[in-house]
Design a protein around this motif. Sequence first.
Motif, PDB file in Angstrom:
ATOM      1  N   ALA A 192       0.829  -1.214   0.000  1.00  0.00           N
ATOM      2  CA  ALA A 192       0.000   0.000   0.000  1.00  0.00           C
ATOM      3  C   ALA A 192       0.859   1.258   0.000  1.00  0.00           C
ATOM      4  O   ALA A 192       0.534   2.256  -0.656  1.00  0.00           O
ATOM      5  CB  ALA A 192      -0.933  -0.006   1.202  1.00  0.00           C
ATOM      6  N   GLY A 193       1.979   1.205   0.736  1.00  0.00           N
ATOM      7  CA  GLY A 193       2.861   2.362   0.830  1.00  0.00           C
ATOM      8  C   GLY A 193       3.549   2.710  -0.476  1.00  0.00           C
ATOM      9  O   GLY A 193       4.047   3.829  -0.636  1.00  0.00           O
ATOM     10  N   ARG A 194       3.567   1.772  -1.419  1.00  0.00           N
ATOM     11  CA  ARG A 194       4.130   2.083  -2.734  1.00  0.00           C
ATOM     12  C   ARG A 194       3.128   2.819  -3.623  1.00  0.00           C
ATOM     13  O   ARG A 194       3.487   3.355  -4.666  1.00  0.00           O
ATOM     14  CB  ARG A 194       4.613   0.789  -3.414  1.00  0.00           C
ATOM     15  CG  ARG A 194       5.848   0.188  -2.751  1.00  0.00           C
ATOM     16  CD  ARG A 194       6.463  -0.921  -3.590  1.00  0.00           C
ATOM     17  NE  ARG A 194       5.782  -2.181  -3.458  1.00  0.00           N
ATOM     18  CZ  ARG A 194       6.065  -3.109  -2.527  1.00  0.00           C
ATOM     19  NH1 ARG A 194       7.031  -2.882  -1.643  1.00  0.00           N
ATOM     20  NH2 ARG A 194       5.409  -4.251  -2.496  1.00  0.00           N
ATOM     21  N   VAL A 195       1.852   2.858  -3.171  1.00  0.00           N
ATOM     22  CA  VAL A 195       0.813   3.604  -3.878  1.00  0.00           C
ATOM     23  C   VAL A 195       0.676   5.009  -3.309  1.00  0.00           C
ATOM     24  O   VAL A 195       0.567   5.991  -4.037  1.00  0.00           O
ATOM     25  CB  VAL A 195      -0.543   2.863  -3.784  1.00  0.00           C
ATOM     26  CG1 VAL A 195      -1.685   3.717  -4.309  1.00  0.00           C
ATOM     27  CG2 VAL A 195      -0.467   1.551  -4.544  1.00  0.00           C
ATOM     28  N   ALA A 196       0.682   5.111  -1.978  1.00  0.00           N
ATOM     29  CA  ALA A 196       0.548   6.394  -1.284  1.00  0.00           C
ATOM     30  C   ALA A 196       1.157   6.223   0.112  1.00  0.00           C
ATOM     31  O   ALA A 196       1.241   5.104   0.628  1.00  0.00           O
ATOM     32  CB  ALA A 196      -0.919   6.816  -1.184  1.00  0.00           C
ATOM     33  N   PRO A 197       1.565   7.319   0.762  1.00  0.00           N
ATOM     34  CA  PRO A 197       2.232   7.203   2.059  1.00  0.00           C
ATOM     35  C   PRO A 197       1.327   6.610   3.141  1.00  0.00           C
ATOM     36  O   PRO A 197       0.117   6.821   3.154  1.00  0.00           O
ATOM     37  CB  PRO A 197       2.588   8.657   2.404  1.00  0.00           C
ATOM     38  CG  PRO A 197       2.527   9.399   1.119  1.00  0.00           C
ATOM     39  CD  PRO A 197       1.494   8.703   0.289  1.00  0.00           C
ATOM     40  N   GLY A 198       1.940   5.858   4.050  1.00  0.00           N
ATOM     41  CA  GLY A 198       1.240   5.351   5.221  1.00  0.00           C
ATOM     42  C   GLY A 198       1.619   6.165   6.440  1.00  0.00           C
ATOM     43  O   GLY A 198       2.750   6.659   6.534  1.00  0.00           O
TER      44      GLY A 198
END
Length: 297
Positions: A192-198
């Motif tokens: 998920a973090g490669r799509v948007a920041p966590g």
Amino acid sequence: MNTAVSAVIVTYNRLPLLKEVIKSLQEQTCPLNHIIVVDNASEQDTKKYLESFGNQIDYVRLEENLGGAGGFNRGVRYFMENTTDDCVWLMDDDTVTHPDTLEKLLTFADQQPNFGFLASDVRWTDGHRAKMNQPAPMNRLHTIPEDQVEPVRLQNATFVSLLVKRSVVRKIGLPITDFFIWGDDIEYTERAGRVAPGYFVPSAKVTHKMGANVGSSLLNDGPARTPRYFYSYRNKGYYIRKRDWYRKNRARLRTFAEYWQIKLSHTDRKAEKLAVMKKGMKAGRHFNPVIEFAKEK
């Protein structure tokens, strides 16, 4: 704050804790659209209790125990295929939410709508940070203090109170069932973090009612848990391959250091522990599970 949220709980034979978790979700200041309980083939007492809710909850009973990873796979799939809610909120069956936990997560989501995941501040029963759920900041040389107030960007997080947007699930797919246990949440949040920041949201607290506030350690764990570490090292072999050069090699060095720590220690059952670790590491070199995608409602 008009975000529609489904909560997903994965449970296996922990009925007293499950009752407390469901009650805490029903008392949220921001009401949930759906409470989805994935039952990993628990005994009949759990089944009977969950069926007593009727349509107050969405009860997904599995025919066999697929582990935490399989349970979360089925829960996120159900969220995508049977609801139109904006976000899914993942948790274990010993995660007791506070009345304003979801409100705090959604308040931050309104301020920072571009996120891959949001993670709660997970505390043990004594109020201190749960060692199993220490937040992992982008700079791993930095430790997030217990009195942290401002949100912090994370590398990854656990499935103990984790909020993920529907649009992110649509892009990255579902948690990997084949992980069975261990590392499924790390892999999923890094995906998920490669799509948007966590982000870590310190105001959104939950209580993780584990039996003891300890982290996982093959060196120190008892004989009943030792075989499970196969999954830890096998699964880690897969997800660290997806990391950048620096983080990949840092993780490999850490695993190498763990091996020698055990080998040079006076721990009980040393040969068994080293054998489990080597078996997991060997399997991890060729472990390449398929990422599934849900068909949306």
